[in-house]
Design an enzyme around this catalytic site. Sequence first.
Site, PDB file in Angstrom:
ATOM      1  N   ASP A 139      38.439  40.764  42.523  1.00 49.31           N
ATOM      2  CA  ASP A 139      38.660  40.339  41.139  1.00 49.31           C
ATOM      3  C   ASP A 139      37.458  39.511  40.707  1.00 49.31           C
ATOM      4  O   ASP A 139      36.823  38.859  41.538  1.00 49.31           O
ATOM      5  CB  ASP A 139      39.923  39.465  41.056  1.00 49.31           C
ATOM      6  CG  ASP A 139      41.196  40.289  41.165  1.00 49.31           C
ATOM      7  OD1 ASP A 139      41.100  41.511  41.363  1.00 49.31           O
ATOM      8  OD2 ASP A 139      42.287  39.691  41.058  1.00 49.31           O
ATOM      9  N   ASP A 191      37.551  36.849  39.030  1.00 48.62           N
ATOM     10  CA  ASP A 191      37.880  35.432  38.832  1.00 48.62           C
ATOM     11  C   ASP A 191      38.192  34.698  40.132  1.00 48.62           C
ATOM     12  O   ASP A 191      38.723  33.594  40.112  1.00 48.62           O
ATOM     13  CB  ASP A 191      39.063  35.311  37.852  1.00 48.62           C
ATOM     14  CG  ASP A 191      40.246  36.177  38.248  1.00 48.62           C
ATOM     15  OD1 ASP A 191      40.325  36.579  39.422  1.00 48.62           O
ATOM     16  OD2 ASP A 191      41.102  36.461  37.385  1.00 48.62           O
ATOM     17  N   TRP A 241      48.995  45.861  34.163  1.00 48.83           N
ATOM     18  CA  TRP A 241      49.002  44.862  35.229  1.00 48.83           C
ATOM     19  C   TRP A 241      50.032  45.149  36.319  1.00 48.83           C
ATOM     20  O   TRP A 241      51.183  45.454  36.021  1.00 48.83           O
ATOM     21  CB  TRP A 241      49.270  43.477  34.609  1.00 48.83           C
ATOM     22  CG  TRP A 241      49.199  42.376  35.614  1.00 48.83           C
ATOM     23  CD1 TRP A 241      48.115  41.620  35.929  1.00 48.83           C
ATOM     24  CD2 TRP A 241      50.271  41.930  36.451  1.00 48.83           C
ATOM     25  NE1 TRP A 241      48.425  40.732  36.922  1.00 48.83           N
ATOM     26  CE2 TRP A 241      49.756  40.895  37.260  1.00 48.83           C
ATOM     27  CE3 TRP A 241      51.602  42.296  36.605  1.00 48.83           C
ATOM     28  CZ2 TRP A 241      50.509  40.218  38.211  1.00 48.83           C
ATOM     29  CZ3 TRP A 241      52.370  41.625  37.559  1.00 48.83           C
ATOM     30  CH2 TRP A 241      51.821  40.603  38.337  1.00 48.83           C
ATOM     31  N   GLU A 295      49.363  48.039  41.734  1.00 48.78           N
ATOM     32  CA  GLU A 295      48.331  48.850  42.406  1.00 48.78           C
ATOM     33  C   GLU A 295      47.973  48.276  43.773  1.00 48.78           C
ATOM     34  O   GLU A 295      47.718  49.015  44.729  1.00 48.78           O
ATOM     35  CB  GLU A 295      47.104  49.015  41.503  1.00 48.78           C
ATOM     36  CG  GLU A 295      46.054  47.916  41.526  1.00 48.78           C
ATOM     37  CD  GLU A 295      46.556  46.546  41.077  1.00 48.78           C
ATOM     38  OE1 GLU A 295      47.538  46.478  40.338  1.00 48.78           O
ATOM     39  OE2 GLU A 295      45.955  45.531  41.487  1.00 48.78           O
ATOM     40  N   ASP A 296      48.008  46.943  43.888  1.00 49.28           N
ATOM     41  CA  ASP A 296      47.681  46.323  45.179  1.00 49.28           C
ATOM     42  C   ASP A 296      48.748  46.650  46.229  1.00 49.28           C
ATOM     43  O   ASP A 296      48.440  46.881  47.398  1.00 49.28           O
ATOM     44  CB  ASP A 296      47.486  44.802  45.031  1.00 49.28           C
ATOM     45  CG  ASP A 296      48.614  44.122  44.264  1.00 49.28           C
ATOM     46  OD1 ASP A 296      49.431  44.826  43.620  1.00 49.28           O
ATOM     47  OD2 ASP A 296      48.695  42.883  44.304  1.00 49.28           O
ATOM     48  N   MET A 300      41.147  30.659  41.992  1.00 50.93           N
ATOM     49  CA  MET A 300      41.094  31.610  40.883  1.00 50.93           C
ATOM     50  C   MET A 300      40.895  30.842  39.583  1.00 50.93           C
ATOM     51  O   MET A 300      41.583  29.843  39.352  1.00 50.93           O
ATOM     52  CB  MET A 300      42.369  32.443  40.800  1.00 50.93           C
ATOM     53  CG  MET A 300      42.222  33.606  39.815  1.00 50.93           C
ATOM     54  SD  MET A 300      43.699  34.614  39.618  1.00 50.93           S
ATOM     55  CE  MET A 300      44.473  33.758  38.263  1.00 50.93           C
ATOM     56  N   HIS A 354      43.568  31.644  33.821  1.00 48.17           N
ATOM     57  CA  HIS A 354      43.470  32.511  32.637  1.00 48.17           C
ATOM     58  C   HIS A 354      44.839  33.027  32.258  1.00 48.17           C
ATOM     59  O   HIS A 354      45.769  33.011  33.081  1.00 48.17           O
ATOM     60  CB  HIS A 354      42.531  33.696  32.921  1.00 48.17           C
ATOM     61  CG  HIS A 354      43.046  34.606  34.005  1.00 48.17           C
ATOM     62  ND1 HIS A 354      44.009  35.558  33.790  1.00 48.17           N
ATOM     63  CD2 HIS A 354      42.743  34.691  35.321  1.00 48.17           C
ATOM     64  CE1 HIS A 354      44.263  36.200  34.919  1.00 48.17           C
ATOM     65  NE2 HIS A 354      43.505  35.682  35.874  1.00 48.17           N
ATOM     66  N   ARG A 380      47.126  36.375  30.444  1.00 46.71           N
ATOM     67  CA  ARG A 380      47.113  37.833  30.571  1.00 46.71           C
ATOM     68  C   ARG A 380      46.206  38.424  29.489  1.00 46.71           C
ATOM     69  O   ARG A 380      46.260  38.025  28.331  1.00 46.71           O
ATOM     70  CB  ARG A 380      48.552  38.347  30.447  1.00 46.71           C
ATOM     71  CG  ARG A 380      48.767  39.829  30.665  1.00 46.71           C
ATOM     72  CD  ARG A 380      48.568  40.308  32.092  1.00 46.71           C
ATOM     73  NE  ARG A 380      49.103  39.451  33.140  1.00 46.71           N
ATOM     74  CZ  ARG A 380      50.383  39.419  33.520  1.00 46.71           C
ATOM     75  NH1 ARG A 380      51.282  40.175  32.937  1.00 46.71           N
ATOM     76  NH2 ARG A 380      50.764  38.624  34.490  1.00 46.71           N
TER      77      ARG A 380
END
Length: 364
Positions: A215, A217, A277, A280-281, A307, A310, A312
């Site tokens: 990612d 971030d 969102w 997928e992981d 991280m 932030h 969405r």
Amino acid sequence: MSESVGFFTKACVVLVLLCGLHLIVALIFYLSESPLAKFRNYRHISFISDMVNSQTHGELGQADNETLDVAVYKRIYNNETVIIGDVEKPAEVLESCPETSPLLVGQLRVEFSTPVDFNLVRQGNKHLTMGGRYTPTKCVALQKVAIIIPYRNREEHLKYWLYYLHPILKRQLLDYGIYIIEQDGENTFNRAKLLNVGYAEALKEYDYDCFIFSDVDIIPMDDRNTYGCSSQPRHLSVSMDKFGFRLPYKQYFGGVSAMSKKQYEKINGFPNNYWGWGGEDDDIFNRLSIRGMRISRPSAEIGKCKMIRHGRDRKNEENPQRFNRNAHTRQTINTDGIRSLKYKVVNIEKDLLYTKIRVDIGKP
Ligand code: UD2
Ligand code: MN
């Protein structure tokens, strides 16, 4: 008549004896590695050595002939390293980098209140070459690592990522390249498909053997958390500030992960049809366990990460289909993945700090 026959026989006997002698001498020379030849080549080499020495002092201008002589010698007498030592063993023959880099410092201070600026980051990373590439200069890196970042509209985060990561990766003595895979257009975001594109595009450029999927971030808080691959797929962001510095659940594989080319290919890469969102992981985790692999992880101490806070993003709303898709990884692993990936590259930008590939990956 009989006299001439006798003479002829004698001549033949002498000739045969001479041939035999010649053979024996040749055999002796051959078995003793031809000392004469050695002597001759030693002379040859020291002659070249003299020439090379004098050439370095600018006294001789026959570089081409000398190069040729050395090259010929190398091919024929490759084993005689003792003799060729001074002449031919080039200074740039490098050894493998150590398994644990001596440049590591351990825990790092990571904060996001001081603003960073691209130019400043470029100035601080003059060791890089275009495209965000780095190769250690004093040793041969153990791994060739492509770092793939799925991306859209996160410039502030990207600056911090580059600012913190380049120096860390350099200290880790990796031969690496940074690939920012930017989704073109306004369609729903698709993180896993972008990661697949990054894998395919990076391999077009260089013979990478390890892939980090990160990612934009997430910043590691300890440089002992190596951005490299191991014998099992590796999860690197194991101890995140946002989860109270522990794993949220055992199968968690989000954030930053590492896979060798072989491991990635074994699972047919990542799913291409998780739009929006989440999920997928977990699908990637399912793929790895279906193919009989286990997740390797650093300790909670070394695996600490931050991280950047932030909300969405627009066009990355929760994917309502994720639970249903997660339940069917076994049916989709072979049909949906890197082998069925389709996309169109829109633009490739080479910066000192990264290679940014803007790509059209379609829509749900
Ligand atoms: C979590 C996971 C992440 C992924 C995601 C679900 C962690 C630390 N990370 O991240 O790996 O599984 O959930 O999809 O648990 N991005 C953009 N622009 C966008 C949207 C996303 O660049 O408009 C990229 C960016 O690299 C970002 C990543 O996608 O870091 C994940 O998206 P996120 O940060 O919004 O999701 P997050 O933090 O819940
Ligand atoms: Mn995030």
